[in-house]
Design a protein around this motif. Structure first.
Motif, short mmCIF file in Angstrom:
data_model
loop_
_atom_site.label_atom_id
_atom_site.label_comp_id
_atom_site.label_asym_id
_atom_site.label_seq_id
_atom_site.Cartn_x
_atom_site.Cartn_y
_atom_site.Cartn_z
N GLN A 22 -84.90 1.75 -68.17
CA GLN A 22 -84.90 0.78 -69.27
C GLN A 22 -86.15 -0.09 -69.25
O GLN A 22 -86.68 -0.44 -70.30
N ASP A 60 -75.36 2.80 -78.49
CA ASP A 60 -74.89 1.62 -77.78
C ASP A 60 -75.30 1.67 -76.31
O ASP A 60 -74.90 2.57 -75.57
N ARG A 61 -76.09 0.69 -75.87
CA ARG A 61 -76.62 0.74 -74.51
C ARG A 61 -75.53 0.63 -73.45
O ARG A 61 -75.65 1.21 -72.37
N ASN A 62 -74.48 -0.13 -73.73
CA ASN A 62 -73.40 -0.23 -72.74
C ASN A 62 -72.73 1.12 -72.53
O ASN A 62 -72.45 1.52 -71.39
N ASP A 63 -72.48 1.84 -73.62
CA ASP A 63 -71.89 3.17 -73.49
C ASP A 63 -72.87 4.14 -72.83
O ASP A 63 -72.48 4.97 -72.00
N TRP A 69 -81.25 3.67 -63.65
CA TRP A 69 -81.03 3.24 -65.04
C TRP A 69 -81.88 2.02 -65.37
O TRP A 69 -82.56 1.98 -66.40
N ASP A 70 -81.84 1.02 -64.49
CA ASP A 70 -82.61 -0.20 -64.73
C ASP A 70 -84.11 0.11 -64.80
O ASP A 70 -84.84 -0.45 -65.64
N ARG A 73 -75.20 3.38 -70.70
CA ARG A 73 -75.26 3.06 -69.27
C ARG A 73 -74.02 3.58 -68.56
O ARG A 73 -74.11 4.15 -67.47
N ARG A 74 -72.85 3.42 -69.16
CA ARG A 74 -71.61 3.91 -68.56
C ARG A 74 -71.67 5.42 -68.39
O ARG A 74 -71.26 5.96 -67.36
N THR A 83 -83.52 4.22 -77.10
CA THR A 83 -82.16 3.96 -76.67
C THR A 83 -81.59 5.03 -75.76
O THR A 83 -80.44 4.94 -75.35
#
Length: 302
Positions: A174, A193-196, A170-171, A198-199, A182
């Motif tokens: 990005q 939403d990047r947090n979602d 993932w990192d 990523r999850r 996105t």
């Protein structure tokens, strides 16, 4: 590119684990809108690296047209469990049999829609047994393997997964993305939403990504087999698509004698790029092919 901004189910929809003969699958289940005559039920399958949430923008407009829609995470995809390392669990026939079990649990007959990889899994399910289905819509999903440029992207992902953790991959993705991008950098990202995002990425099973990525790169042309199935077909795409060129999708639609829809202003994810136009085209097709849709509207609804 228009994408849903939240993983929260739309108003009236419910997220839960659908129990089937082949295990539990995470779904978002949206009922017919209040005061609208029920017309049918549909099962929606997302694409590679995607999830059921990619269909969030479609539930409302389809509910207004009288359709209950059930979007599902496939085995090993986001909130549906699956083996971490056993790729055999994600063989295309296994995933297709999961779809048959999902349709039975939702309450057949259903309209079936698959986006990208989900379209090829949908096709495999219909070729195993078409009887649970009223129609098949292939959304941005082509006749055989993905384009050379996308095969290279999937190969890079598969090589990375062989030596890195999901978080490390993932990192790395990005770091390579342009600031305005996105998604996960592969085929079927959907949400803002990047947090979602990523999850979601971290909850995908590596074996599922490896197995289905290989399928996308090696899928044979099975259009002739599908054309022999007595179902109505719909080939829908955006006006631009670098995963399967539009000429391939046009040719597939002709071979299937299918309805062909091109959604202007949309690319590989018309469900998130232009949801209202996409939902309108889908509902118009379903309405033209009601089949036995009066059956199964509420059966097995939790």
């Amino acid at each position: 590119m228009s994408r849903p901004a939240t993983f929260v189910p739309p108003p009236g929809a419910r997220a839960y684990a659908l129990r089937t003969a082949r295990g539990e699958f995470a779904v978002v289940d949206a009922p017919v809108a209040d005061g609208v005559e029920p017309r049918g039920v549909a099962l929606l399958l997302p694409g590679f690296t995607g999830s059921k949430e990619d269909f969030n923008p479609l539930h409302g407009p389809l509910a207004e047209r009288g359709y209950r829609t059930v979007a599902v995470d496939g085995r090993g995809q986001y909130e549906s469990d699956g083996p971490e390392e056993d790729q055999s669990a994600y063989a295309q026939e296994e995933l297709a049999r999961d779809v048959l079990a999902q349709a039975e649990a939702v309450g057949t007959p259903v309209h079936l829609l698959g986006h990208s990889l989900g379209g090829q899994i949908s096709r495999a399910a219909v070729l195993l047994d078409h009887s649970p289905f009223l129609s098949l819509t292939l959304m941005a999903s082509g006749p055989a393997e993905i384009s050379a440029s996308q095969r290279e992207r999937v190969k890079l992902l598969r090589d990375a997964l062989a030596v890195m953790t999901m978080a490390q991959v993932w990192d790395a993705i990005q770091a390579m993305e342009a600031p305005e991008e996105t998604d996960t950098g592969t085929l079927d990202g959907g949400l803002d939403d990047r947090n979602d995002l990523r999850r979601r990425w971290l909850r995908n099973k590596p074996a599922q990504l490896l197995a289905t990525g290989h399928q996308l790169c090696t899928e044979p042309d099975r259009v002739a087999e599908l054309a022999a199935v007595p179902l109505p077909f719909h080939v829908l795409s955006g006006a631009l698509d670098d995963t399967w060129p539009l000429a391939l999708l046009d040719g597939m639609a002709a071979r299937l004698n299918a309805r062909r829809t091109v959604v202007e202003g949309a690319e590989h994810s018309p469900n998130t790029d232009r949801p209202l136009a996409t939902a309108r085209a889908i509902a118009d097709f379903w309405q033209a092919h009601p089949g036995r849709a009066g059956q199964g509207l509420f059966r097995n609804r939790p």
